[in-house]
Design an enzyme around this catalytic site. Structure first.
Site, PDB file in Angstrom:
ATOM      1  N   ASP A 106       2.796  23.251   9.836  1.00  0.00           N
ATOM      2  CA  ASP A 106       3.928  22.459  10.311  1.00  0.00           C
ATOM      3  C   ASP A 106       5.127  22.568   9.371  1.00  0.00           C
ATOM      4  O   ASP A 106       6.273  22.545   9.818  1.00  0.00           O
ATOM      5  CB  ASP A 106       3.523  20.991  10.474  1.00  0.00           C
ATOM      6  CG  ASP A 106       2.679  20.751  11.717  1.00  0.00           C
ATOM      7  OD1 ASP A 106       2.644  21.643  12.591  1.00  0.00           O
ATOM      8  OD2 ASP A 106       2.065  19.678  11.818  1.00  0.00           O
ATOM      9  N   GLY A 107       4.869  22.677   8.067  1.00  0.00           N
ATOM     10  CA  GLY A 107       5.962  22.827   7.120  1.00  0.00           C
ATOM     11  C   GLY A 107       6.747  24.098   7.368  1.00  0.00           C
ATOM     12  O   GLY A 107       7.989  24.109   7.309  1.00  0.00           O
ATOM     13  N   ASP A 114      12.032  13.915  10.054  1.00  0.00           N
ATOM     14  CA  ASP A 114      12.396  12.642   9.437  1.00  0.00           C
ATOM     15  C   ASP A 114      13.280  12.814   8.225  1.00  0.00           C
ATOM     16  O   ASP A 114      13.408  13.904   7.665  1.00  0.00           O
ATOM     17  CB  ASP A 114      11.134  11.851   9.039  1.00  0.00           C
ATOM     18  CG  ASP A 114      10.145  12.664   8.210  1.00  0.00           C
ATOM     19  OD1 ASP A 114      10.596  13.497   7.404  1.00  0.00           O
ATOM     20  OD2 ASP A 114       8.922  12.483   8.370  1.00  0.00           O
ATOM     21  N   ARG A 133       8.501   2.268 -10.749  1.00  0.00           N
ATOM     22  CA  ARG A 133       9.209   1.063 -10.312  1.00  0.00           C
ATOM     23  C   ARG A 133       9.456   1.106  -8.811  1.00  0.00           C
ATOM     24  O   ARG A 133       9.676   2.167  -8.226  1.00  0.00           O
ATOM     25  CB  ARG A 133      10.560   0.941 -11.017  1.00  0.00           C
ATOM     26  CG  ARG A 133      10.498   0.692 -12.512  1.00  0.00           C
ATOM     27  CD  ARG A 133      11.914   0.595 -13.066  1.00  0.00           C
ATOM     28  NE  ARG A 133      12.686  -0.440 -12.397  1.00  0.00           N
ATOM     29  CZ  ARG A 133      14.000  -0.584 -12.520  1.00  0.00           C
ATOM     30  NH1 ARG A 133      14.684   0.280 -13.272  1.00  0.00           N
ATOM     31  NH2 ARG A 133      14.629  -1.555 -11.895  1.00  0.00           N
ATOM     32  N   ASP A 173       8.407   1.303  -1.787  1.00  0.00           N
ATOM     33  CA  ASP A 173       8.442   2.702  -2.197  1.00  0.00           C
ATOM     34  C   ASP A 173       9.517   3.500  -1.469  1.00  0.00           C
ATOM     35  O   ASP A 173       9.712   4.676  -1.759  1.00  0.00           O
ATOM     36  CB  ASP A 173       7.088   3.368  -1.952  1.00  0.00           C
ATOM     37  CG  ASP A 173       6.041   2.926  -2.978  1.00  0.00           C
ATOM     38  OD1 ASP A 173       6.408   2.212  -3.922  1.00  0.00           O
ATOM     39  OD2 ASP A 173       4.866   3.313  -2.815  1.00  0.00           O
ATOM     40  N   ALA A 181       4.068  12.060  11.857  1.00  0.00           N
ATOM     41  CA  ALA A 181       4.009  12.617  10.509  1.00  0.00           C
ATOM     42  C   ALA A 181       3.915  11.484   9.483  1.00  0.00           C
ATOM     43  O   ALA A 181       3.079  10.592   9.616  1.00  0.00           O
ATOM     44  CB  ALA A 181       5.221  13.519  10.273  1.00  0.00           C
ATOM     45  N   TYR A 182       4.776  11.483   8.482  1.00  0.00           N
ATOM     46  CA  TYR A 182       4.715  10.491   7.397  1.00  0.00           C
ATOM     47  C   TYR A 182       4.841   9.065   7.931  1.00  0.00           C
ATOM     48  O   TYR A 182       4.183   8.137   7.454  1.00  0.00           O
ATOM     49  CB  TYR A 182       5.821  10.802   6.395  1.00  0.00           C
ATOM     50  CG  TYR A 182       5.737  10.082   5.069  1.00  0.00           C
ATOM     51  CD1 TYR A 182       4.668   9.248   4.728  1.00  0.00           C
ATOM     52  CD2 TYR A 182       6.742  10.260   4.121  1.00  0.00           C
ATOM     53  CE1 TYR A 182       4.611   8.608   3.503  1.00  0.00           C
ATOM     54  CE2 TYR A 182       6.694   9.623   2.885  1.00  0.00           C
ATOM     55  CZ  TYR A 182       5.626   8.794   2.588  1.00  0.00           C
ATOM     56  OH  TYR A 182       5.579   8.159   1.376  1.00  0.00           O
ATOM     57  N   LEU A 231       3.733   7.791  10.635  1.00  0.00           N
ATOM     58  CA  LEU A 231       2.436   7.332  11.136  1.00  0.00           C
ATOM     59  C   LEU A 231       1.539   6.900   9.976  1.00  0.00           C
ATOM     60  O   LEU A 231       0.889   5.852  10.033  1.00  0.00           O
ATOM     61  CB  LEU A 231       1.763   8.441  11.939  1.00  0.00           C
ATOM     62  CG  LEU A 231       0.360   8.146  12.480  1.00  0.00           C
ATOM     63  CD1 LEU A 231       0.385   7.004  13.471  1.00  0.00           C
ATOM     64  CD2 LEU A 231      -0.236   9.394  13.119  1.00  0.00           C
TER      65      LEU A 231
END
Length: 270
Positions: free
Chosen positions: A51-52, A127, A137, A156, A168-169, A171
């Site tokens: 996918d990348g 995304d 931090r 984060d 992707a991320y 989800l």
């Protein structure tokens, strides 16, 4: 028919699969090109990798107008359509015109400094991820939709995804699954340091702005894992891109069935 070929040597050591594909194309009398400068004269692009690698093709300026299809050489392959062992059948389907084309929404992203000067402009098929930069931090981001303040989110970071990127991320961060043909923007906090964790769905014609209220904070804004820019006191604005990504499919759409299989498959990969 003329094929553009984009191969990832990390996924295809020695380009053995690429060369096998070239042999299949030659046996069918098809033309092909491996040079990006020739891509505008091609009819479609085939990506070989995961996918990348497929996302990389969405950022190739020479292939902006080409429909794309992928041969999966990765672990699961949400975006790559063709099984490595079925390349010949896939080429026959493509040359016979037995393919469907999806028109996928993309994001247009602009990052500016604190004076409002443009730092960069790019696009994303999956995304935009805003995350803390090399620090343990938490970072705090201010979220605006259509210039209206929505929420201050410590954690984060934040993901702004298309429907394509919802699997992707976003989800993994707890965001919902969105049917890929829909037009909307999905905003998902990453590990928020709060008592609630909810995603926002914004209409496709919205403009999303993200700022860092802490003058000492810094973050990285990364589009599709391909283009990144440092954030401090500036802002990032996201809107629906004018360009749409042309994704080719073989056979009928079975998104929810395929999704369940691929998520299960990912869980079994060692």
């Amino acid at each position: 028919m003329r094929f553009a070929i984009w191969a990832n040597e990390q996924r295809d050591p020695g380009f053995l699969v690429r060369d096998e594909l070239i042999s299949i194309l030659r046996s069918r009398g098809a033309e092909f090109s491996l040079q990006t400068k020739d891509f505008p004269s091609c009819d479609l692009l085939i990506s070989l990798g995961g996918d990348g690698t497929f996302l990389t093709t969405a950022h190739l300026s020479e292939a902006r107008d080409l429909p794309c299809i992928g041969i999966n050489l990765g672990s699961v392959g949400f975006l790559t359509e063709i099984d490595r062992n079925k390349m010949a059948e896939a080429v026959d389907q493509i040359m016979d015109g037995n393919v469907q084309e999806d028109s996928r929404m993309m994001l247009e992203i602009e990052a500016s400094d604190e004076q409002g000067s443009l730092l960069c402009r790019t696009e994303a098929l999956n995304d935009l991820v805003i995350s803390r930069e090399g620090s343990s931090r938490i970072i705090t981001v201010d979220l605006y939709i259509n210039d209206l303040f929505v929420e201050r989110i410590p954690g984060d970071g934040l993901i702004i995804a298309t429907p394509t990127g919802s699997t992707a991320y976003s989800l993994a961060a707890g965001g919902p699954i969105v049917y890929p043909d829909m037009d909307l923007m999905l905003i998902t906090p990453i590990c928020p340091h709060s008592l609630h964790n909810r995603s926002y769905l914004a209409p496709a014609d919205s403009e999303i702005k993200v700022c860092l209220p802490d003058p000492e904070a810094s973050a990285v804004a990364n589009a599709d894992g391909k283009h990144s820019v440092m954030m401090s006191l500036g802002s990032v604005r996201v809107r629906k891109a004018k360009r749409r990504f042309r994704l080719l499919r073989l056979g009928e759409e079975q998104f929810y069935v395929t999704l369940a299989k691929k998520i299960q498959q990912r869980g079994m990969i060692q």
